[in-house]
Design an enzyme around this catalytic site. Structure first.
Site, PDB file in Angstrom:
ATOM      1  N   SER A 179       0.830  -1.196   0.000  1.00  0.00           N
ATOM      2  CA  SER A 179       0.000   0.000   0.000  1.00  0.00           C
ATOM      3  C   SER A 179       0.876   1.261   0.000  1.00  0.00           C
ATOM      4  CB  SER A 179      -0.962  -0.047   1.191  1.00  0.00           C
ATOM      5  OG  SER A 179      -2.005   0.885   1.032  1.00  0.00           O
ATOM      6  N   ASP A 290      -9.556  -5.352  -4.849  1.00  0.00           N
ATOM      7  CA  ASP A 290      -9.017  -4.081  -4.365  1.00  0.00           C
ATOM      8  C   ASP A 290      -9.475  -2.961  -5.288  1.00  0.00           C
ATOM      9  OD1 ASP A 290      -7.491  -2.010  -3.344  1.00  0.00           O
ATOM     10  OD2 ASP A 290      -5.564  -3.016  -3.610  1.00  0.00           O
ATOM     11  N   HIS A 320      -7.790  -5.436  -0.547  1.00  0.00           N
ATOM     12  CA  HIS A 320      -6.617  -4.665  -0.144  1.00  0.00           C
ATOM     13  C   HIS A 320      -6.141  -5.103   1.238  1.00  0.00           C
ATOM     14  CE1 HIS A 320      -4.054  -1.133  -0.763  1.00  0.00           C
ATOM     15  NE2 HIS A 320      -4.160  -0.907   0.527  1.00  0.00           N
TER      16      HIS A 320
END
Length: 349
Positions: A179, A290, A320
């Site tokens: 991320s 995601d 995610h």
């Protein structure tokens, strides 16, 4: 007893009212993660517990925390396999959290990275960098560069032979993150000024960067992708579109929008002058569920068109940050697959 409880409740209410009055109105909030007040006071609920570096012996990995810069409180948690044959590759890892939350001490990262070190037979240096909005970008990038330069100094230290450096192959370094951490790994190499163009390898000697692993990289843009607009997310999804927008408002320099190159590396096309990136094979891990899926696929396609050495994997049926936040059987299976794929990437270079 009843009277005391009522009184305690009144005192708590008064304290809450006092705090709200003291700091003013809430200007930005992601429920359960971060709250920013008008006077710039920041609150981060302890949604994930922070843990010590202790690990179960049967995992076969030892872990310790080391201060990198006491003035800015940058530190790293190291994971070192106990039984190893020869020198091990080093994975410099940056945690996620939208640049605004997260810690190398979060229990979910501690568990995941300890297992990743064991699975990949690598030493992992998990960097705890400074967070926005108190420290907006490029502070996290600067901290990442500082961590690399600190690692360089350890490699240069004459006679250094402690519990982790003695097992390091400093000529086999990988950058990685998930991320926002993946964004950091990418930007500290490609951001103009990080290293002079064409001189990254010389600047890092005797470290030798061999590759980059980007897990669900946190990029954005003013124009929405299809997965951002239409992908249905569960209420407990780790990243919603609203949360993503808030993270970027808090992290980017004042006055910037989501087409800033730190957020959207494709806004103006890939910088053809960034020849250093051609030297480093890149692995991109994408989650099918995601909201960032399409943006990641566009990123990979652009790298490929630019002649970069890039490969990607798509993990089916998961969202995610599944590898650190989800305990479902499917997520556990996909996490094992991810670890195996990262192992193959590292060992194949």
């Amino acid at each position: 007893m009843g009277t005391r409880n009522v009184k305690d409740g009144l005192n708590l209410s008064l304290q809450i009212d006092k705090d709200c009055h003291q700091h003013g109105a809430v200007t930005e909030e992601i429920d359960g993660l971060i709250k920013v007040y008008k006077d710039e006071h920041v609150e981060r609920p302890k949604i994930v517990p922070c843990v010590t570096s202790d690990l179960p012996h049967e995992l076969g990995v030892t872990s310790r925390d080391i201060v990198i810069d006491k003035f800015t409180n940058i530190w790293a948690r190291f994971y070192v396999p106990i039984k190893c044959h020869g020198k091990l590759p080093v994975l410099v890892y940056f945690h996620g959290g939208g640049f605004c939350v997260g810690s190398a001490a979060w229990s979910c990262y501690h568990d995941f990275l300890a297992r990743l070190a064991a699975e990949t037979s690598s030493i992992i240096m998990s960097v705890n960098y400074r967070l926005a909005p108190e420290n907006p970008l490029p502070e996290a990038y600067d901290d990442g560069i500082k961590a690399l330069m600190w690692l360089k100094q350890q490699a240069l230290s004459v006679g250094a032979d402690n519990w982790w450096t003695s097992q390091c192959n400093f000529s086999n370094i990988f950058l990685a993150g998930d991320s926002a951490g993946a964004n950091i790994a990418y930007n500290i190499i490609t951001r103009p000024g990080s290293f002079n163009a064409g001189q990254a390898a010389a600047a890092m000697k005797p470290l030798s960067l061999r590759g980059i692993v980007l897990i669900q990289p946190f990029f954005g843009g003013e124009a929405r992708t299809n997965s951002e607009k239409y992908l249905v997310q569960s209420p407990r999804s780790a990243l919603s579109l609203a949360a993503s927008d808030t993270f970027w408002r808090l992290a980017l320099p004042c006055g910037s929008n989501r087409d800033h190159p730190w957020c959207n590396p494709l806004a103006k096309g890939l910088d053809v002058e960034l020849e250093d990136l051609l030297r480093f094979p890149i692995m991109v891990c994408i989650s099918e569920m995601d909201i960032l899926k399409d943006r990641s696929l566009e990123f990979v396609a652009s790298l490929d068109r630019a002649g970069k050495m890039v490969e990607h994997v798509v993990h089916k049926g998961v969202g995610h940050a599944f590898q650190i936040l989800s305990k479902s059987q499917l997520s556990q299976t996909r996490t094992l697959e991810m670890m195996s794929q990262i192992k193959d990437f590292i060992s194949g270079i």
